[in-house]
Design an enzyme around this catalytic site. Sequence first.
Site, short mmCIF file in Angstrom:
data_model
loop_
_atom_site.label_atom_id
_atom_site.label_comp_id
_atom_site.label_asym_id
_atom_site.label_seq_id
_atom_site.Cartn_x
_atom_site.Cartn_y
_atom_site.Cartn_z
N SER A 190 -27.23 -70.64 -118.04
CA SER A 190 -28.45 -70.36 -117.26
C SER A 190 -29.57 -71.34 -117.61
O SER A 190 -30.66 -71.26 -117.02
CB SER A 190 -28.92 -68.92 -117.50
OG SER A 190 -29.08 -68.67 -118.88
N ASN B 91 -30.42 -59.72 -125.27
CA ASN B 91 -30.65 -58.75 -124.19
C ASN B 91 -32.10 -58.28 -124.13
O ASN B 91 -32.70 -58.20 -123.05
CB ASN B 91 -29.71 -57.56 -124.33
CG ASN B 91 -28.25 -57.97 -124.15
OD1 ASN B 91 -27.98 -59.10 -123.76
ND2 ASN B 91 -27.33 -57.08 -124.46
N HIS C 183 -48.51 -54.93 -77.40
CA HIS C 183 -47.34 -55.45 -76.69
C HIS C 183 -47.55 -56.91 -76.28
O HIS C 183 -46.94 -57.36 -75.30
CB HIS C 183 -47.01 -54.62 -75.43
CG HIS C 183 -47.03 -53.14 -75.67
ND1 HIS C 183 -45.91 -52.43 -76.01
CD2 HIS C 183 -48.05 -52.24 -75.64
CE1 HIS C 183 -46.23 -51.14 -76.17
NE2 HIS C 183 -47.52 -51.01 -75.96
N SER D 93 -45.68 -85.62 -83.19
CA SER D 93 -44.29 -85.76 -82.80
C SER D 93 -43.95 -87.24 -82.74
O SER D 93 -44.79 -88.05 -82.35
CB SER D 93 -44.08 -85.11 -81.43
OG SER D 93 -42.95 -85.68 -80.80
N LYS E 275 -48.69 -84.44 -78.90
CA LYS E 275 -48.48 -83.19 -79.63
C LYS E 275 -49.29 -83.08 -80.93
O LYS E 275 -49.51 -84.05 -81.63
CB LYS E 275 -47.00 -83.03 -79.99
CG LYS E 275 -46.11 -82.97 -78.76
CD LYS E 275 -45.74 -81.57 -78.36
CE LYS E 275 -44.96 -80.89 -79.42
NZ LYS E 275 -43.95 -79.99 -79.01
N ASN F 64 -48.59 -80.42 -83.80
CA ASN F 64 -47.73 -79.29 -84.13
C ASN F 64 -48.24 -78.52 -85.35
O ASN F 64 -48.69 -79.12 -86.32
CB ASN F 64 -46.30 -79.78 -84.39
CG ASN F 64 -45.64 -80.30 -83.13
OD1 ASN F 64 -45.97 -79.85 -82.03
ND2 ASN F 64 -44.74 -81.25 -83.28
N GLU G 110 -45.72 -72.71 -89.06
CA GLU G 110 -44.31 -72.39 -88.80
C GLU G 110 -43.52 -72.23 -90.10
O GLU G 110 -42.66 -71.36 -90.23
CB GLU G 110 -43.67 -73.48 -87.94
CG GLU G 110 -44.25 -73.56 -86.54
CD GLU G 110 -43.83 -74.84 -85.84
OE1 GLU G 110 -42.70 -74.90 -85.37
OE2 GLU G 110 -44.63 -75.79 -85.79
N GLN H 2 -28.00 -62.04 -115.19
CA GLN H 2 -28.50 -63.41 -115.32
C GLN H 2 -28.89 -63.97 -113.94
O GLN H 2 -29.68 -64.90 -113.84
CB GLN H 2 -27.42 -64.29 -115.97
CG GLN H 2 -27.81 -65.72 -116.20
CD GLN H 2 -26.87 -66.41 -117.18
OE1 GLN H 2 -26.98 -66.19 -118.38
NE2 GLN H 2 -25.94 -67.19 -116.69
N LYS I 257 -32.83 -64.44 -111.99
CA LYS I 257 -33.93 -65.38 -112.19
C LYS I 257 -34.20 -66.36 -111.06
O LYS I 257 -35.37 -66.55 -110.66
CB LYS I 257 -33.69 -66.19 -113.47
CG LYS I 257 -33.77 -65.33 -114.72
CD LYS I 257 -33.30 -66.09 -115.92
CE LYS I 257 -32.80 -65.18 -117.02
NZ LYS I 257 -31.83 -64.14 -116.59
N1 ARG Z 1 -28.91 -65.88 -120.28
C1 ARG Z 1 -28.80 -64.45 -120.33
C2 ARG Z 1 -29.46 -63.82 -119.09
O1 ARG Z 1 -30.19 -64.50 -118.47
C3 ARG Z 1 -29.45 -63.93 -121.55
C4 ARG Z 1 -28.89 -62.66 -122.04
C5 ARG Z 1 -27.51 -62.87 -122.52
N2 ARG Z 1 -26.98 -61.69 -123.11
C6 ARG Z 1 -25.67 -61.56 -123.37
N3 ARG Z 1 -25.30 -60.44 -123.88
N4 ARG Z 1 -24.80 -62.49 -123.07
O2 ARG Z 1 -29.23 -62.69 -118.76
#
Ligand code: ARG
Length: 460
Positions: free
Chosen positions: A24, A111, A157, A278, A284, A286, A291, A323, A326
Amino acid sequence: MSNKMWGGRFETGPDAIMEEINASIGFDYRFGAQDIKGSKAHVAMLAAQGIVTQADAAAIAQGLEQVAGEIEAGTFQFSRALEDIHMNVESRLAALVGPAAGRLHTARSRNDQVALDARLWLRDAVDALDGQMAGLQKALVAKALEHADAVMPGFTHLQSAQPVTFGHHLLAYVEMLGRDRGRLSDARRRGAESPLGAAALAGTSFPIDRHMTAKALGFDRPTANSLDSVSDRDFSLETLSACAICAVHLSRLAEEIVLWATPQFGFVRLSDKWSTGSSIMPQKRNPDAAELVRGKTGRVFGALIGLLTVMKGLPLTYSKDMQEDKEGLFDAVHTLSLCLAAMTGMIGDLTIDRAKMKAAAGAGYATATDLADWLVRTLKTPFREAHHVTGSLVKMASARGVGLEELSLADMQSVEPRITQEVFGVLGVERSVASRTSYGGTAPDNVRAQAKAWAARLGL
Ligand code: ARG
């Protein structure tokens, strides 16, 4: 080679694809500052509780300071083999301070660490978004004050319904943004609990002080259940849903700007800074930014739906699926921030064509309700009957292709003999808006008062 952070029971390292799917660091490197902040609070607490020595804690804190400096300076070497930001930081710390670094992870797990980092990151992100939303509110309020009495058609409407003022219309979005900010701050308040010290899932046997770390990190309190601490992401979901609702509001305003800026409407003109040309049609202008604000809404929804889907089938507690929380979050926050900035710029520079707006406001028999109200007020006609009389007059005017105010008194009296000359006074769009003085209504005096109240609230 097996992983040096957790590879004790492994003979070999991971398959290359395993490494790729597992890592990650490609996105959670954004948690660098939060991760180090959390580690510093953690090690200070470990020392205060006598779990590590003051000397080791000092060495760790100093090393973390250096790692933070390297990340900030862009010299930090992120490694995919080390999976994530947590192990990248800890590994570099070990290189800098030696064996003492190995004591940092006492009474902690990735964790609770990642749950902490995410909450810290979100807190700053929410504050930044809130500031941007306030900035957009200010731009809207300034325009609303300027155009509190500019008459335009109000639609239902997308059909002309009743005249309103442009200031009133803009203040509708100020109200929406006010609620968006409220939702974000609710999410921030509920998210202000520290998961640090929940450890892997069950808590820890070390005599840690979670109140101390919660306080040091600016949280209201520690989370109360270790399983909940590492397994929920509702703080992200709440923020994403607040972002999604705000994105809807921005998208609707963007859609209106697109419509208003067409030559057919011609109500507003975007400045050159917020228009594009354009490559083939020289005439134009735009409204690309509007948008894109409308179009980017999909990304924000996507992030919300994505995370809801990731979470919905997970047994307690942590699973690696999480994970996946994110990238969508980072993208949604970045996207909303960009949209808020673009919208604030567009609104600030926007100019309007009052004459065109006013002409359109009178089209489509938009003062028919005023005529019906006049019949009720002056002739004491029941509203349903007044509605019918007005409908007949609209039919007559429409058959002749003229406006209501262009019918003669005799025409009017052919439908309702008691109508007098006085009725023509309510058929103008300016009279119409000025008469809407009920609380929250579109009368320019109301609009001015509301805009001023918002200006004071926003410190304009
Ligand atoms: N990179 C992990 C995540 O974003 C961190 C936690 C990892 N925990 C584990 N037990 N492998 O969730």
